[in-house]
Enzyme design. Structure first.
Site, PDB file in Angstrom:
ATOM      1  N   SER B  55     -27.955 -19.836   4.878  1.00  0.00           N
ATOM      2  CA  SER B  55     -27.524 -19.886   3.487  1.00  0.00           C
ATOM      3  C   SER B  55     -28.131 -21.135   2.883  1.00  0.00           C
ATOM      4  O   SER B  55     -28.605 -22.007   3.610  1.00  0.00           O
ATOM      5  CB  SER B  55     -25.994 -19.939   3.429  1.00  0.00           C
ATOM      6  OG  SER B  55     -25.553 -19.948   2.099  1.00  0.00           O
ATOM      7  N   ARG B 300     -32.265 -13.699   5.633  1.00  0.00           N
ATOM      8  CA  ARG B 300     -31.025 -12.931   5.664  1.00  0.00           C
ATOM      9  C   ARG B 300     -30.882 -12.207   4.333  1.00  0.00           C
ATOM     10  O   ARG B 300     -31.169 -12.790   3.285  1.00  0.00           O
ATOM     11  CB  ARG B 300     -29.844 -13.903   5.869  1.00  0.00           C
ATOM     12  CG  ARG B 300     -28.465 -13.248   5.978  1.00  0.00           C
ATOM     13  CD  ARG B 300     -28.289 -12.536   7.316  1.00  0.00           C
ATOM     14  NE  ARG B 300     -26.923 -12.030   7.502  1.00  0.00           N
ATOM     15  CZ  ARG B 300     -26.543 -10.792   7.195  1.00  0.00           C
ATOM     16  NH1 ARG B 300     -27.406  -9.943   6.677  1.00  0.00           N
ATOM     17  NH2 ARG B 300     -25.308 -10.398   7.427  1.00  0.00           N
ATOM     18  N   THR B 336     -20.071 -18.745  -0.514  1.00  0.00           N
ATOM     19  CA  THR B 336     -19.221 -19.350   0.512  1.00  0.00           C
ATOM     20  C   THR B 336     -17.787 -19.554   0.025  1.00  0.00           C
ATOM     21  O   THR B 336     -16.835 -19.259   0.759  1.00  0.00           O
ATOM     22  CB  THR B 336     -19.825 -20.690   0.979  1.00  0.00           C
ATOM     23  OG1 THR B 336     -21.167 -20.462   1.394  1.00  0.00           O
ATOM     24  CG2 THR B 336     -19.035 -21.278   2.130  1.00  0.00           C
ATOM     25  N   CYS B 505     -36.820  -9.545  15.705  1.00  0.00           N
ATOM     26  CA  CYS B 505     -35.853  -9.336  14.621  1.00  0.00           C
ATOM     27  C   CYS B 505     -34.963 -10.557  14.419  1.00  0.00           C
ATOM     28  O   CYS B 505     -34.469 -11.149  15.378  1.00  0.00           O
ATOM     29  CB  CYS B 505     -34.997  -8.110  14.945  1.00  0.00           C
ATOM     30  SG  CYS B 505     -33.715  -7.779  13.739  1.00  0.00           S
ATOM     31  N   CYS B 508     -31.763  -9.749   9.639  1.00  0.00           N
ATOM     32  CA  CYS B 508     -31.555  -9.948   8.201  1.00  0.00           C
ATOM     33  C   CYS B 508     -31.060  -8.683   7.523  1.00  0.00           C
ATOM     34  O   CYS B 508     -30.491  -8.747   6.444  1.00  0.00           O
ATOM     35  CB  CYS B 508     -32.826 -10.475   7.533  1.00  0.00           C
ATOM     36  SG  CYS B 508     -34.089  -9.227   7.216  1.00  0.00           S
ATOM     37  N   CYS B 511     -34.471  -4.076   6.347  1.00  0.00           N
ATOM     38  CA  CYS B 511     -35.034  -2.743   6.605  1.00  0.00           C
ATOM     39  C   CYS B 511     -33.984  -1.649   6.405  1.00  0.00           C
ATOM     40  O   CYS B 511     -34.266  -0.605   5.830  1.00  0.00           O
ATOM     41  CB  CYS B 511     -35.621  -2.676   8.007  1.00  0.00           C
ATOM     42  SG  CYS B 511     -34.503  -3.197   9.316  1.00  0.00           S
TER      43      CYS B 511
END
Lengths: 248, 536
Positions: B55, B300, B336, B505, B508, B511
């Site tokens: 983040s 992410r 958050t 990978c 995130c 896809c």
């Protein structure tokens, strides 16, 4: 028979190691720490020996500040019966560590001191050998196969020329190589059980014969970054370039 | 599959929380604060708490003051008070300062590493008696005989590529709980199944998403201005793509920088990772980071749908919190505080009622929802491009969201245009020199790790679509939107096929979201696998 297993808290093998910008050491702030992989293999072998009825108790030992309890709990969750934290500072030299294992081996009456062949952080590969010498007992280093036969152990060692099989009298020091086994996964309920297993904390000076030697590290520096590559058209150009740089 | 069909071992808890992020940890800690006798477990797929957290992050401290009174005396390891906000519009080599939008006034907020903050919060939760299990993936839901959610099933460990048990095989256990709390973050794979099964999104718009990429840099001494918060719009994106950057100046010569692209983009050839790397070559950014080194990097997906896309957040036996529900506030670029608040709110509800029922109404009546309602039209306003978006944002901000209208959200995967129909814009992207060279080099800084001898955790439901229809229509955009180069079209003896480099990978979920045919299903790999982010 008791087996004493040394486990070191080290920077995880997946982490890209970085030198602190002031050269005083390796960055560990916010870095994932794990059990040194060779020590994990040693612990796995000790647990298998116990499960095969060849040993009665497996004790995991780590030397360092409070943080190492995290790795000791991992050892307990894998199946060790109890843990000992020897309270000490962060930077310990192999000789001090060997003195600790010797003192604990005598104190516990260990049949085997099982260690990783080396730690992946300082790569010293000294503790096993020094422990055996101080303790006055045989050693079998770089083990890729271990079998116990009562008073002796048969150990296959990974040596430069291939494999060497030796038989040693117990008690002894054995250090594990990579191919000895594949450590088990920790089971979730065993993490809960590990919380209830005993973890004793001993001060370094409570053990006799430990004289901390601490040579000071002068400076840490990362290797020079690799320069930019160039593409050459053919072998002749490659040879010319190598000659040009005085490499052939 | 020939995995042993033994009865799974069962552990019983009052509450099981999936995901040790800010929402899940806040929920677990608050539950113990309210009732120390409750048995609470938190399951986390990362090898340790924080290792999958990525983040910005600038956080509003209000909810933290409530959850951990006195935290300012012993703050998380990385915590720098915001000193100054800057908002820039970038051209390829130019920049123009814009007035900082009121939602982005960060006075009183803190720049943190959310990963480090979660570790810090996890220590507090453990001290309060919460059982936290990092390294274990909640791979499935346990349903009760009545069809309610009754807990989770932990994934098996030690299964090989073909699905056969290895010597190290360990069967995952079941964790049964009266209430299951899903705090998986954006596009959680269990949340996705449950939203479908219980039709939780029947009355809401489709959820919308963005992909965020981030790098933590150690810069040359004196380059960073601790407490400076910078955001940019404009180049390297054309005005049809929603997105922008953040540059957060930390202490100890560290700078966190990142780029966010809305996943509703139309260009099938767009490469979000490349946009981020181009951005780093803008003179303003390059000057900061040149001569420095990357400490860690990753990516992410994040939720952007807000108010109108929020699904029903309760179902029999379970609730959704944080970004698993979709509570991020886009104009503030923050989630958050919403995650913490919703976690605490869920804890209060569960401690009081002992059940999920009624949580949806409770959340909707709370400040969490009021905050989202106020800004509900701002993000969809950008569907008509940057300039119309800024205009809508200004109007909605001035009226405080009081206008009697709600702009609709559309599913991101439907927004991609076919190659034959799309006119690629001129982006003025140039050659690059700053690291990482490419996506594979970037993955290296994510320290991602998967045992390659395990089932591929990216399930392609109809492989023929990839090699035929998708190649024809979109040119396999998965090979471009994935920030970790997981997808690759290769030609070998077997002909042309999609190769999935699952070990790269970074979890995130892009896809799973953006694939135009919705045939990629992200499932959890072996517990403990995935990135090992360092202070992201």
């Amino acid at each position: 028979m008791k087996i004493l297993v040394g486990i070191k808290r080290a920077v995880d093998y997946n982490v890209r190691v970085r030198v602190k910008s002031d050269g005083s050491g390796v960055e560990t702030d916010g870095v994932k720490m794990s059990v040194n992989p060779f020590d994990e293999i040693a612990l796995e072998e000790a647990l298998r020996l116990k499960e095969a009825g060849k040993a009665d108790e497996v004790i995991v030992v780590s030397i360092g500040p409070g943080d190492v309890q995290q790795q000791l709990r991992t050892g307990l969750a894998m199946g060790a019966d109890r843990a000992i934290q020897v309270e000490a500072g962060d930077t310990l030299q192999p000789l001090t560590v060997a003195q600790v294992f010797k003192a604990l081996a005598e104190r516990e009456g260990a049949g085997i001191v099982f260690l990783g062949k080396q730690a992946i952080d300082d790569d010293s590969n000294q503790v096993g050998q020094m422990t055996a010498a101080l303790w006055g007992r045989p050693q079998a280093t770089f083990a890729s196969k271990v079998s116990l036969n009562g008073e002796t152990a048969t150990v296959t060692r990974e040596v430069d020329a291939g494999l060497e099989t030796i038989e040693i009298d117990l008690p002894a020091v054995i250090t594990s190589d990579l191919r000895l086994n594949e450590p088990r996964f920790v089971k979730l309920p065993d993490i809960m059980k590990a919380k209830r297993k005993p973890l004793d904390v001993i001060a370094l000076d409570e053990l006799g014969g430990v004289v901390g030697v601490a040579p000071e590290a002068g400076h840490h520096a990362p290797p020079e970054p690799r320069g930019r590559g160039i593409m050459v058209d053919d072998t002749a150009a490659l040879v010319a370039e190598l000659k040009n740089r005085g490499l052939v | 599959m020939s995995l042993p069909d033994a009865e799974r071992e069962i552990m019983e808890y009052d509450v099981v929380v999936v995901g040790a992020g800010p929402a899940g940890l806040a929920c677990a800690l608050r539950l113990k604060q309210l009732d120390a006798d409750l048995m609470v477990a938190v399951i986390e797929k990362a090898s340790e708490v924080g290792a999958h957290i990525l983040s910005g992050a600038v956080i509003e401290p209000g909810p933290l003051d409530e959850l951990v009174p006195g935290w300012r005396d012993a703050p998380p390891p990385i915590c720098v008070p915001v000193e100054k906000d800057e908002f820039w519009y970038l051209g390829k080599a130019s920049r123009r300062k814009l007035p900082t939008p009121p939602q982005q006034n960060n006075h009183g907020n803190f720049i943190v590493s959310l990963g480090a903050t979660c570790q810090w919060l996890a220590d507090k939760a453990e001290a309060a008696g919460v059982d936290i299990f990092p390294g274990f993936a909640a791979s499935d839901i346990h349903f009760t005989d009545e069809g309610a959610v009754g807990g989770v099933i932990i994934g098996d460990m030690g299964v090989d590529l073909a699905g056969e048990p290895k010597d190290s095989y360990v069967q995952g256990i079941e964790i049964h709980a009266r209430t299951t709390v899903l705090g998986e973050g954006c596009r959680g794979h269990l949340s996705k199944q449950l939203i479908r099964r219980f039709e939780l999104d029947a009355d809401s718009d489709p959820q919308t998403y963005a992909i965020g990429m981030k790098e933590l840099w150690k810069v040359a001494p004196g380059k960073s201005t601790p407490g400076l918060v910078q955001h940019t719009l404009g180049w390297p994106l054309d005005s049809d793509i929603y997105g922008g950057s953040f540059i957060y100046h930390l202490d100890e010569d560290r700078i966190a920088l990142g780029y966010v692209c809305g996943l509703d983009y139309a260009d099938p050839d767009f490469v979000p990772f490349e946009a981020f790397q181009q951005f780093k070559h803008h003179p303003m950014v390059r000057e900061l980071i040149e001569g420095g080194e990357i400490i860690s990097s990753g990516a992410r997906a994040l939720v952007e749908g807000g108010f109108q896309s929020l699904p029903k957040v309760e179902m029999p036996g379970a609730v959704l919190i944080g970004d698993a529900a979709g509570l991020l506030n886009v104009p503030k670029i923050k989630g958050t505080h919403q995650a913490l608040r919703s976690g605490m709110l869920a804890a209060g509800h569960i401690a009081e009622k002992g059940a999920a029922e009624g949580f949806d109404a409770r959340l909707r009546a709370s400040p969490v929802m009021a905050e989202l309602k106020k800004v509900r039209n701002i993000r969809p306003g950008f569907n008509k491009g940057l300039w119309r978006g800024l205009l809508t944002a200004a109007i909605e901000t001035l009226t405080g969201g009081a206008l009697p209208r709600t702009l609709r959200n559309h599913a991101d995967h439907e927004e991609l245009e076919k190659r034959a129909e799309f006119n690629p814009p001129e982006r003025e992207w140039g050659p690059r020199e700053l690291p990482p060279r490419d996506r594979l080099a970037s993955v290296y800084f994510a320290a991602t790790e998967h045992d390659e001898d395990q089932p591929v955790h990216l399930k392609i439901l109809e492989p023929d679509v990839c090699t035929e229809r998708c190649t024809e229509e979109y040119g396999n955009p998965c090979t471009r939107f994935c920030p970790a180069a997981v997808y690759e079209m290769v030609e070998d003896e077997g002909g042309r096929r999609l190769q999935i480099n699952a070990a790269n990978c970074v979890h995130c979920k892009t896809c799973d979201i953006k694939d135009p045919y919705q045939i990629i299903n992200w499932v959890t790999p072996e517990g403990g696998a995935g990135p090992n982010y360092q202070n992201l």
